[in-house]
Design a protein around this motif. Structure first.
Motif, PDB file in Angstrom:
ATOM      1  N   ASN A   1       0.051  -4.025  -7.797  1.00 54.24           N
ATOM      2  CA  ASN A   1       0.252  -2.980  -6.799  1.00 54.24           C
ATOM      3  C   ASN A   1      -0.271  -1.632  -7.290  1.00 54.24           C
ATOM      4  O   ASN A   1      -0.213  -1.342  -8.492  1.00 54.24           O
ATOM      5  CB  ASN A   1       1.744  -2.872  -6.470  1.00 54.24           C
ATOM      6  CG  ASN A   1       2.259  -4.109  -5.764  1.00 54.24           C
ATOM      7  OD1 ASN A   1       1.808  -4.453  -4.678  1.00 54.24           O
ATOM      8  ND2 ASN A   1       3.205  -4.802  -6.379  1.00 54.24           N
TER       9      ASN A   1
ATOM     10  N   THR B   1       0.835  -1.204   0.000  1.00 54.85           N
ATOM     11  CA  THR B   1       0.000   0.000   0.000  1.00 54.85           C
ATOM     12  C   THR B   1       0.869   1.252   0.000  1.00 54.85           C
ATOM     13  O   THR B   1       2.045   1.215   0.396  1.00 54.85           O
ATOM     14  CB  THR B   1      -0.911   0.040   1.239  1.00 54.85           C
ATOM     15  OG1 THR B   1      -0.102   0.200   2.417  1.00 54.85           O
ATOM     16  CG2 THR B   1      -1.730  -1.244   1.356  1.00 54.85           C
TER      17      THR B   1
ATOM     18  N   ASP C   1      -6.670  -6.553  -5.390  1.00 53.03           N
ATOM     19  CA  ASP C   1      -5.230  -6.776  -5.411  1.00 53.03           C
ATOM     20  C   ASP C   1      -4.813  -7.777  -6.484  1.00 53.03           C
ATOM     21  O   ASP C   1      -3.618  -8.056  -6.643  1.00 53.03           O
ATOM     22  CB  ASP C   1      -4.746  -7.313  -4.053  1.00 53.03           C
ATOM     23  CG  ASP C   1      -4.940  -6.316  -2.920  1.00 53.03           C
ATOM     24  OD1 ASP C   1      -5.029  -5.109  -3.206  1.00 53.03           O
ATOM     25  OD2 ASP C   1      -4.992  -6.749  -1.747  1.00 53.03           O
TER      26      ASP C   1
END
Length: 381
Positions: free
Chosen positions: A123, A93, A287
């Motif tokens: 990501n 993150t 994700d």
């Protein structure tokens, strides 16, 4: 004998430069784009060795095996490396990047993989790029697996070194690759006494002898067939539209994820003798990378054995077991490039369902195919 693949006129510098320009437009970048004459490991390593040295403090983000490799290269260059490793079933993150800068304000280089085809995660580069820009660090990004499957925007995200390869979502050749280089990255290389020179790894040689020379004379004989294949690949993407290519990958990923979960007739994760459901290896759909979907096998089922059984029906299916220690528990559905289609997803689900049934597990292939169709349509519509 003559042959259309062999008896070709030499690739001119102008043609080479025009292919670079098309790649730059694909990335929507004003940075210099250099097409390297080898697989993407060439610019990935060359960019690190060109910009990192004993005075570098690097934050190396590890969300899969390539992040581990980058850390090794950075250490080999003499850099001080701070590894930020997150579980492979998730993503890093922007908050974790910010925390790393707060703890180590001396960080001046960040290495990150956009999407890890090996582990199936992706990501949030746009958010991470904002944090890196705030601190002025050089941003190195491996976008080999993500380009063509999801947006890759070096300029908008503040990426200084963005490496791509054509062999996955772009559906192109593996023998050439490209890197976009910012002015900051060129300056870092020029100031680095350890940057490779007179070497196949040298980006500075391309800068001084090719870019600064007006792209009039190539450094060496180009990989002609691979360059022409890259040109054809980009031309095909331009004709279809990059947004349409990315939508195909997103649809295939959603369909695979939904179908795999619905495959288990006795309930998700019921194990041997019960349901044959395959759990998404990456927990959160947000994700999960659109280039490939990774799945966890039911308890007691060896992934490599299951994949081998599934491939007996059709060896061309885009299925593979995970690498290394993940070979026993992870399946990869590589729905990228020409396999980012509903037909490829259906074939993979059907083959995996048959292989699970052979293991004595309860499966619902028809239900899985319906779920895949619904999920794929939801993205396409």
């Amino acid at each position: 004998m003559t042959h259309p693949f062999l008896d070709l006129a030499p690739l001119t510098a102008a043609r080479f430069a025009s292919i670079e320009d098309r790649v730059a437009r694909l990335l929507r970048t004003e940075q210099d784009v250099v097409i390297m004459q080898g697989e993407a490991l060439l610019p990935l390593e060359g960019a690190i060795r060109g910009t990192a040295g004993p005075g570098t403090t690097a934050l190396n983000v590890i969300t899969g095996p390539y992040g581990q490799t980058f850390g090794d290269w950075l250490r080999d260059c003499g850099a001080t490396v701070i590894d930020l490793a997150v579980p492979f079933h998730t993503a890093v993150t922007a908050g974790q990047i910010r925390d790393a800068f707060a703890e180590h304000p001396e960080i001046d280089f960040v290495s990150l993989v956009h999407a890890e085809a090996a582990t199936g995660n992706t990501n949030p580069v746009a958010e991470i790029g904002e944090v890196i820009r705030e601190h002025g660090a050089l941003f190195y990004l491996d976008a080999v697996a993500s380009v063509g499957a999801e947006p890759v925007l070096p300029d908008a995200w503040g990426v200084d070194l963005c490496v791509i390869g054509a062999q996955k979502a772009m559906g192109g050749p593996a023998g050439v690759s490209a890197v976009s280089v910012s002015e900051r990255a060129w300056a870092r290389m020029a100031a680095n006494p350890r940057a490779p020179r007179r070497s196949y790894l040298s980006l500075l040689d391309w800068k001084e002898r090719w870019v600064d020379g007006g792209r009039k004379a190539l450094l060496h004989a180009p990989a002609q067939l691979e360059m022409l294949a890259l040109e054809a690949c980009v031309e095909r993407i331009e004709a279809v539209g990059l947004d349409a290519v990315m939508a195909r990958h997103a649809s295939a990923a959603a369909a695979t994820r939904a179908g795999a979960v619905a495959l288990g007739g006795g309930g998700e994760g019921a194990g041997v003798g019960g349901g044959g459901g395959l759990e998404p290896y990456v927990y959160e759909a947000a994700d999960a990378a659109p280039v490939a979907t990774t799945l966890r096998t039911p308890s007691g089922v060896d992934a490599s054995e299951l994949v081998a059984r599934a491939l007996e029906s059709d060896p061309a299916l885009p299925l593979a077991a995970g690498g290394g220690s993940l070979a026993k528990e992870m399946i990869r559905v590589n729905h990228y490039g020409p396999d980012a289609t509903p037909d490829a997803v259906r074939a993979c689900l059907s083959a995996l369902g048959a292989a699970l049934a052979d293991k004595g597990l309860t499966v619902d292939v028809a239900g899985a195919l319906r779920a895949a169709e619904d999920a794929g349509h939801s993205i396409r519509d």
